[in-house]
Write an enzyme that holds these catalytic residues in place. Sequence first.
Site, PDB file in Angstrom:
ATOM      1  N   GLY A 177       0.804  -1.184  -0.007  1.00 33.11           N
ATOM      2  CA  GLY A 177      -0.046  -0.140   0.068  1.00 33.11           C
ATOM      3  C   GLY A 177       0.871   1.190  -0.179  1.00 33.11           C
ATOM      4  CB  CYS A 178       0.086   4.867  -1.124  1.00 36.22           C
ATOM      5  SG  CYS A 178      -1.351   4.955  -0.534  1.00 36.22           S
ATOM      6  CE1 TYR A 179      -1.835   7.956   3.714  1.00 30.45           C
ATOM      7  CE2 TYR A 179      -3.599   6.416   3.626  1.00 30.45           C
ATOM      8  CZ  TYR A 179      -3.161   7.660   3.677  1.00 30.45           C
ATOM      9  OH  TYR A 179      -4.011   8.803   3.367  1.00 30.45           O
ATOM     10  N   PRO A 180       2.097   2.025   3.653  1.00 28.72           N
ATOM     11  CG  PRO A 180       0.787  -0.046   3.914  1.00 28.72           C
ATOM     12  CD  PRO A 180       0.531   1.306   3.494  1.00 28.72           C
ATOM     13  CB  THR A 181       5.461   2.359   0.292  1.00 24.71           C
ATOM     14  OG1 THR A 181       4.781   1.468  -0.269  1.00 24.71           O
ATOM     15  CG2 THR A 181       6.889   2.651  -0.103  1.00 24.71           C
TER      16      THR A 181
END
Length: 317
Positions: free
Chosen positions: A115-119
Amino acid sequence: MTTTIFIDGEEGTTGLQIRERLKGRAELDLINLTKERRKDLKARSEALNAADVAILCLPDEAARDAVAMIDSDTTRVIDASTKHRVDSGWIYGFPEMFSGHRENVSVASRVTNPGCYPTGAVGLIRPLVDAGILPRSHPVTINAISGFSGGGKALIERMKNSSVDDAISSNWFGYGLGLAHKHVPEIQLYGGLENAPLFVPSVGRFEQGMVVQVPLPLWGLKKKPTVNDLREVMAQYYHSQHFVSVANAEETANHEAKLDPEELNGTNHMRLYVFGNDDTNQALLAAQLDNLGKGASGQAVQCLNLMLGLDESTGLR
């Protein structure tokens, strides 16, 4: 010899961006289905099984169904949905996550795109956990803001079209306030944390771009690191990476007045910062990235390149 690629769900935001990044690459042969045939299960099944690599840009349950349709033992998969991100048997598609993980992605038959946030969050947290500076039991808090494209077509329509019934007129809004956001499990797992982080996402009135922040009271950490200690650990962790870099002290100081979530738009780069105040013994970790680039389609293309034995930067900037 060309490699056959099928993007299942190419009409969505991520699928369109992946197709754009693959456009014109002579070594790739993209399977194209008409709009009508995309709804035909038989046509989709044939395309999935004919592809050397299938890239799934679908809702979670549809991604699960697509994987179940694959009978060919030669079709490799990159899944951009949330469905398989914490499943065993799937490789997490963040090549820079730790030393040697790029090789894991390269040989994988099943890759789950982060996901974008997890990256951003994992990119900030993992180096400090691996170094023993941030205890795995630490109560981690993550604050983040993303452009509205991260919410897909429905949110884009609500932000852009004031005539729809549920149009959003505000310039900022928080969400996921039930503290059960779907990205939390992957942040906890790949961040190496014992407990679920307190994750507080928000959306701004800009189309794409992202900043993820992790505040750290250094006085509460057993090893009592300084701000510079954190920066040095992170710089060493990512020193040989092409797409992930750590800002030095001078560059960090230049961004203290403004950290723009749109600064890296259109790229596959992620820039990490360690802000801080040694007088108050506090630090703020921050990740800056394009939620549609390193946070989605750019990262999927990077993983595809690695899986095909190509330079990971091919077709990316």
